[in-house]
Design an enzyme around this catalytic site. Sequence first.
Site, PDB file in Angstrom:
ATOM      1  N   GLU A  41      17.857  -8.000  16.298  1.00  0.00           N
ATOM      2  CA  GLU A  41      16.402  -8.149  16.432  1.00  0.00           C
ATOM      3  C   GLU A  41      15.905  -7.625  17.785  1.00  0.00           C
ATOM      4  O   GLU A  41      14.871  -6.985  17.863  1.00  0.00           O
ATOM      5  CB  GLU A  41      15.989  -9.625  16.261  1.00  0.00           C
ATOM      6  N   CYS A 196       5.087   1.041   3.796  1.00  0.00           N
ATOM      7  CA  CYS A 196       3.778   0.882   4.457  1.00  0.00           C
ATOM      8  C   CYS A 196       3.927   1.348   5.903  1.00  0.00           C
ATOM      9  O   CYS A 196       3.755   0.606   6.860  1.00  0.00           O
ATOM     10  CB  CYS A 196       3.321  -0.578   4.396  1.00  0.00           C
ATOM     11  N   CYS A 206       4.468   1.269  -3.623  1.00  0.00           N
ATOM     12  CA  CYS A 206       4.391  -0.039  -2.963  1.00  0.00           C
ATOM     13  C   CYS A 206       4.256  -1.169  -3.984  1.00  0.00           C
ATOM     14  O   CYS A 206       3.373  -1.130  -4.851  1.00  0.00           O
ATOM     15  CB  CYS A 206       3.190  -0.054  -2.020  1.00  0.00           C
TER      16      CYS A 206
HETATM   17 FE1  SF4 Z   1       0.568  -0.509   2.634  1.00  0.00          FE
HETATM   18 FE2  SF4 Z   1       1.196  -1.011   0.128  1.00  0.00          FE
HETATM   19 FE3  SF4 Z   1      -1.300  -1.349   0.963  1.00  0.00          FE
HETATM   20 FE4  SF4 Z   1      -0.331   1.082   0.701  1.00  0.00          FE
HETATM   21  S1  SF4 Z   1      -0.637  -0.385  -0.939  1.00  0.00           S
HETATM   22  S2  SF4 Z   1      -1.521   0.317   2.420  1.00  0.00           S
HETATM   23  S3  SF4 Z   1       1.783   0.802   1.280  1.00  0.00           S
HETATM   24  S4  SF4 Z   1       0.480  -2.496   1.640  1.00  0.00           S
END
Ligand code: SF4
Length: 356
Positions: A41, A196, A206
Amino acid sequence: MVELPFPAADVAERLLEWYGREGRELPWRKTRDPYRIWLSEIMLQQTTVAAVIGYYQRFLQNFPTVEHLAAAPQETVIDLWAGLGYYARARNLHAAAKMVVEDFDGAFPQSVDELQQLPGVGRSTAGAIAALAFEQRAAILDGNVRRILCRLSALQQPPRSSAAEKQLWYWAEQLTPMQQVHDYTQAIMDLGATVCVPRQPMCQSCPLQGLCQARALGLEQQLPLKQKSKPVPTRREAALLLERDGRYLVRRRPASGLLGGLWEFPTISVGDDEGAAERVELLLQDFAVSGELQSLGVIHHVYSHFRLELQLFRLSIHEPHVAESRNGWYSLMELKELALHGAHKKAVGKIPASGE
Ligand code: SF4
């Protein structure tokens, strides 16, 4: 506090399902040993997984337990950290190992509050250790999670403002599930590192895209909002690259204080109205050497609290030179491996390979 516009449990459920399919195999994921988890970490703060893996393995070979790390000289720890950057982490790592051994009888504390007493362990790192090593329901809010939460909620505030900080911690705690905290923590870290991502998030892949407010509003590229950076002062310095028989003189900075324990070429400050070459002449007097200085140009480097403008001057000498105890002579190859601080690392790149 503002509530999330979807059930918190939906996020954990989707992330855990995705992590089961897509989670990364990383060396520190096979263990629940708090020493190894803490080490990973700290190394991962400000650094990518790819850069960390080799260092993590080398550290464990040299310091297989927290007792080994605590017993090592600080200079050894810093030298082993060379190249990973943000050297305060290495100094804190060593100080924290000593604290674990001396104040906690060699056993890592398990609570987030106690973990935060260790040098270099903030609230998020403490949460990560508590979740990953001890399966406690502890939230994390590192850079990756901060970005995900800003986008999930379409937060329209700079994420480091104190109001945003409180709000983000509130959401981070709400989203942390009661069960499978270890996997959830790894999953949200992985999502930030692989999907992300800061630029061009891969929303199509995602697992949270159906919940994400930034995605719904087409704001995923704009969020998080950029923080206005504070102006930082500029310091002027000149460095002497003193060469003898293909080796250069460097010295180690004192262990405490700014850039403590790191190596650098002999350096002198340069005032606004002063010439850098004249100032370097003073360094030559200290070393009782003389000769024609060769300018190697200027290095610009940004540290956390100031910008450094560093003018470089090289001088070849032939006379035997008595070095101070904290000095050493290193070849170009060795300098590339040495724990020089940022601007001086760049300075090595300015030295002609032939030494001419
Ligand atoms: Fe991030 Fe997923 Fe939102 Fe796209 S959909 S901005 S990858 S959290």
